[in-house]
Design a protein around this motif. Sequence first.
Motif, PDB file in Angstrom:
ATOM      1  N   ALA A  58       0.824  -1.212   0.000  1.00  0.00           N
ATOM      2  CA  ALA A  58       0.000   0.000   0.000  1.00  0.00           C
ATOM      3  C   ALA A  58       0.856   1.260   0.000  1.00  0.00           C
ATOM      4  CB  ALA A  58      -0.928  -0.012   1.216  1.00  0.00           C
ATOM      5  N   VAL A  59       1.949   1.263   0.773  1.00  0.00           N
ATOM      6  CA  VAL A  59       2.769   2.465   0.897  1.00  0.00           C
ATOM      7  C   VAL A  59       3.659   2.670  -0.327  1.00  0.00           C
ATOM      8  CG1 VAL A  59       4.533   3.588   2.299  1.00  0.00           C
ATOM      9  CG2 VAL A  59       2.687   2.346   3.407  1.00  0.00           C
ATOM     10  N   THR A  60       4.157   1.579  -0.908  1.00  0.00           N
ATOM     11  CA  THR A  60       5.036   1.711  -2.068  1.00  0.00           C
ATOM     12  C   THR A  60       4.275   1.864  -3.375  1.00  0.00           C
ATOM     13  OG1 THR A  60       5.154  -0.706  -2.250  1.00  0.00           O
ATOM     14  CG2 THR A  60       6.877   0.386  -0.961  1.00  0.00           C
ATOM     15  N   GLY A  61       2.943   1.695  -3.343  1.00  0.00           N
ATOM     16  CA  GLY A  61       2.163   1.807  -4.568  1.00  0.00           C
ATOM     17  C   GLY A  61       2.351   3.116  -5.313  1.00  0.00           C
ATOM     18  N   PRO A  62       2.221   4.270  -4.647  1.00  0.00           N
ATOM     19  CA  PRO A  62       2.402   5.535  -5.377  1.00  0.00           C
ATOM     20  C   PRO A  62       3.787   5.693  -5.987  1.00  0.00           C
ATOM     21  CG  PRO A  62       1.263   5.915  -3.311  1.00  0.00           C
ATOM     22  CD  PRO A  62       1.718   4.493  -3.284  1.00  0.00           C
ATOM     23  N   ALA A  63       4.835   5.245  -5.279  1.00  0.00           N
ATOM     24  CA  ALA A  63       6.192   5.374  -5.837  1.00  0.00           C
ATOM     25  C   ALA A  63       6.355   4.495  -7.071  1.00  0.00           C
ATOM     26  CB  ALA A  63       7.225   4.990  -4.769  1.00  0.00           C
ATOM     27  N   ALA A 123      -4.530   8.280   8.607  1.00  0.00           N
ATOM     28  CA  ALA A 123      -4.609   9.726   8.843  1.00  0.00           C
ATOM     29  C   ALA A 123      -3.220  10.351   8.861  1.00  0.00           C
ATOM     30  CB  ALA A 123      -5.342   9.993  10.165  1.00  0.00           C
ATOM     31  N   MET A 124      -2.264   9.687   9.528  1.00  0.00           N
ATOM     32  CA  MET A 124      -0.899  10.205   9.578  1.00  0.00           C
ATOM     33  C   MET A 124      -0.292  10.280   8.175  1.00  0.00           C
ATOM     34  SD  MET A 124       2.414   8.913   9.187  1.00  0.00           S
ATOM     35  CE  MET A 124       2.159   7.172   9.472  1.00  0.00           C
ATOM     36  N   HIS A 125      -0.434   9.226   7.396  1.00  0.00           N
ATOM     37  CA  HIS A 125       0.163   9.200   6.059  1.00  0.00           C
ATOM     38  C   HIS A 125      -0.410  10.309   5.182  1.00  0.00           C
ATOM     39  CE1 HIS A 125       1.185   7.527   2.060  1.00  0.00           C
ATOM     40  NE2 HIS A 125       2.199   6.993   2.692  1.00  0.00           N
ATOM     41  N   TYR A 126      -1.712  10.517   5.289  1.00  0.00           N
ATOM     42  CA  TYR A 126      -2.377  11.555   4.494  1.00  0.00           C
ATOM     43  C   TYR A 126      -1.913  12.948   4.902  1.00  0.00           C
ATOM     44  CZ  TYR A 126      -6.275  14.490   2.890  1.00  0.00           C
ATOM     45  OH  TYR A 126      -7.030  15.477   2.321  1.00  0.00           O
ATOM     46  N   VAL A 127      -1.864  13.211   6.207  1.00  0.00           N
ATOM     47  CA  VAL A 127      -1.515  14.546   6.691  1.00  0.00           C
ATOM     48  C   VAL A 127      -0.047  14.859   6.418  1.00  0.00           C
ATOM     49  CG1 VAL A 127      -1.274  15.959   8.765  1.00  0.00           C
ATOM     50  CG2 VAL A 127      -3.332  14.587   8.419  1.00  0.00           C
ATOM     51  N   VAL A 128       0.846  13.917   6.659  1.00  0.00           N
ATOM     52  CA  VAL A 128       2.280  14.170   6.478  1.00  0.00           C
ATOM     53  C   VAL A 128       2.603  14.410   5.004  1.00  0.00           C
ATOM     54  CG1 VAL A 128       4.571  13.131   6.665  1.00  0.00           C
ATOM     55  CG2 VAL A 128       2.971  12.960   8.566  1.00  0.00           C
ATOM     56  N   ALA A 174      10.287   5.835   4.800  1.00  0.00           N
ATOM     57  CA  ALA A 174      10.841   5.454   6.099  1.00  0.00           C
ATOM     58  C   ALA A 174       9.873   4.580   6.874  1.00  0.00           C
ATOM     59  CB  ALA A 174      11.187   6.710   6.908  1.00  0.00           C
ATOM     60  N   PHE A 175       8.584   4.824   6.717  1.00  0.00           N
ATOM     61  CA  PHE A 175       7.586   4.016   7.434  1.00  0.00           C
ATOM     62  C   PHE A 175       7.599   2.556   6.973  1.00  0.00           C
ATOM     63  CE2 PHE A 175       3.452   2.311   8.423  1.00  0.00           C
ATOM     64  CZ  PHE A 175       3.171   2.825   9.668  1.00  0.00           C
ATOM     65  N   PRO A 176       7.481   2.257   5.671  1.00  0.00           N
ATOM     66  CA  PRO A 176       7.531   0.840   5.272  1.00  0.00           C
ATOM     67  C   PRO A 176       8.874   0.186   5.542  1.00  0.00           C
ATOM     68  CG  PRO A 176       7.491   2.256   3.333  1.00  0.00           C
ATOM     69  CD  PRO A 176       7.179   3.125   4.511  1.00  0.00           C
ATOM     70  N   LEU A 177       9.964   0.957   5.512  1.00  0.00           N
ATOM     71  CA  LEU A 177      11.255   0.361   5.843  1.00  0.00           C
ATOM     72  C   LEU A 177      11.276  -0.096   7.304  1.00  0.00           C
ATOM     73  CD1 LEU A 177      13.796   2.700   3.998  1.00  0.00           C
ATOM     74  CD2 LEU A 177      13.163   0.346   3.420  1.00  0.00           C
ATOM     75  N   GLY A 178      10.721   0.727   8.192  1.00  0.00           N
ATOM     76  CA  GLY A 178      10.616   0.304   9.588  1.00  0.00           C
ATOM     77  C   GLY A 178       9.747  -0.928   9.744  1.00  0.00           C
ATOM     78  N   LEU A 223      10.051   5.087  13.315  1.00  0.00           N
ATOM     79  CA  LEU A 223       9.682   4.556  14.626  1.00  0.00           C
ATOM     80  C   LEU A 223       8.243   4.035  14.616  1.00  0.00           C
ATOM     81  CD1 LEU A 223      10.405   4.140  17.610  1.00  0.00           C
ATOM     82  CD2 LEU A 223       9.574   6.465  18.048  1.00  0.00           C
ATOM     83  N   ALA A 224       7.338   4.801  14.023  1.00  0.00           N
ATOM     84  CA  ALA A 224       5.956   4.334  13.917  1.00  0.00           C
ATOM     85  C   ALA A 224       5.864   3.078  13.049  1.00  0.00           C
ATOM     86  CB  ALA A 224       5.071   5.440  13.346  1.00  0.00           C
ATOM     87  N   GLY A 225       6.682   3.010  11.985  1.00  0.00           N
ATOM     88  CA  GLY A 225       6.687   1.816  11.151  1.00  0.00           C
ATOM     89  C   GLY A 225       7.197   0.588  11.883  1.00  0.00           C
ATOM     90  N   VAL A 226       8.196   0.765  12.740  1.00  0.00           N
ATOM     91  CA  VAL A 226       8.674  -0.356  13.559  1.00  0.00           C
ATOM     92  C   VAL A 226       7.543  -0.885  14.441  1.00  0.00           C
ATOM     93  CG1 VAL A 226      10.200  -0.956  15.471  1.00  0.00           C
ATOM     94  CG2 VAL A 226      11.103   0.296  13.511  1.00  0.00           C
TER      95      VAL A 226
END
Length: 545
Positions: A154-159, A280-285, A306-310, A448-451
């Motif tokens: 889901a996170v890497t889809g846009p990239a 919500a965090m992903h959208y706002v950031v 950084a989130f999916p890597l964690g 950190l949140a991704g971990v």
Amino acid sequence: MTHPGPGPDRPGGDRWLPVAVAGLLSFVAMLDMNIVNVALADIADGLHVSAATAQWAVLGYQLPVVALLLPAGRWLDGTGTRAAVLAATAGFGLSSALAAAAPWAPWLIAARLAQGACGAVLFVLMPVLALGSVRPGMRGRAMSVPATLGPLGAVTGPAVGGLLLDHLGWRAVFLVKLPVCALALALAWRALPRDGGLRPPDRRSVADALLVASGVAVLLLALTLAADGPAWPLLAVAALPPLWWWLRGPGGRPVTGVLSAAGLLRAHAAVLALAAGFAAMHYVVALHLQRDADVSATTTGLTLLAFPLGMAVAGPLGGRLADLPRSGRRPRASAPARLAGLLRSRPRPRGPRTHASVRPRPMAGAGAEGLARSGSRPRAHASVRPRPVAGAGAEGLARPGSRPRAHASVRPRPVAVTGAAVTAVGLVLLVPLDPGWSPADVAWRLALAGVGMGLNGGPAQALVLGAAPADRAATVGATVQLARGLGFTLGPALATAAGAGAGATAGLVLAATAACLAVPLLALPGRRPSAVPGTSTDAAPAARP
């Protein structure tokens, strides 16, 4: 639904190929949730339609994926796993190819609707496939595979979509999933045993599916389009009558019954809260980095990675920690089981050597096979057949009189709670988001949140599905995915509403609050699972959710 591997009641080695299939399908199904977003402008230009019409290339997939989860779960509880995996994967790939070849918008939307229906079946199958392929002591590691690879997709889809769009055009966004589907088909064909064919749904099942799917689809549509105008949230009221009717009818009562009987409602609320906080965090950031911090799209994408890597680092660790045996605790059997164990542990006398002129007689209390001379003292038989250790599952065996060893039964609750707490800490640290922060300042908080999410994902699913009745695993898997899907949709909608007057800070406060709420929901155990009428419980239950 039959399990594809050894499972909790079948001895034998763990089967990791089905777990790999679950991971691949989880990645590609979640990849499709976001990869098309970056191509909407090019789709509108290529098919000569408006931006609002092109948006249905996304909604046409997302709506049926979530709306059909519960009907798919109920249907899959009575059909073969292998046939369902093969049919859904083939349908998903074929629909993606048809979407890539679409000459006009109605063709594309129809293909995406079909792909979403197949995706709903895949979402239900992923955790069930991983859970049933390994022993109870390996559930955390198995469940961490789809639980980690799904959010990564889901996170890497846009990239990934942006790279394909720049070099190959918008049709490549749909074609990129075909190699993954082909690989998953090949592995599933080889790894999954034949366990029956597909069972067509009856009329009642179809009526229930239409009822719950219409209610969920209207609710999701209202939440998704809430930012376009104040009238859209009012549409959510129209979703209540069909959902209420379904819950009170023959289709909804078994679902609510199994959730309440197994004590799973609190765990589902935690899954929804964490998903809403993450979304919500992903959208706002992302909006903050591009709009307020004036960061380029490339730098924004790299920062968000950084989130999916964690998650990728912590996901396998969370599964391994959840599979550690309980230390310092001995499994305690019930009184009848202990009495039966004592009776079985009595020494079995071996037939002694007798004189040729003396006829041996049976020894009182020694059983039909025990023979001894008068006055002789029976000796214990040299070999005693081991018996299962109470509470150790089908694999744990011990000699009579030996101290039962703790089974490698999972303890996923502490790991899931720790992951939720780490996620909450990461989101709380993001609340004072400032335009003066560098991308690195944002990235380490996201990591950190991704971990935390990586530590939580697999153990949380093992916690929920391990406590579900064995013949309702697909239904419970569907409810977990529905809670996660509603959270992913609800998070951005609430963040948009909260940030309308207060900016990014209000959205991040909302995200952090949701993550903090998940911690007590997971930490406090529910009541003991009670028997569900007409179901059989797992022989090696996991920790109570």
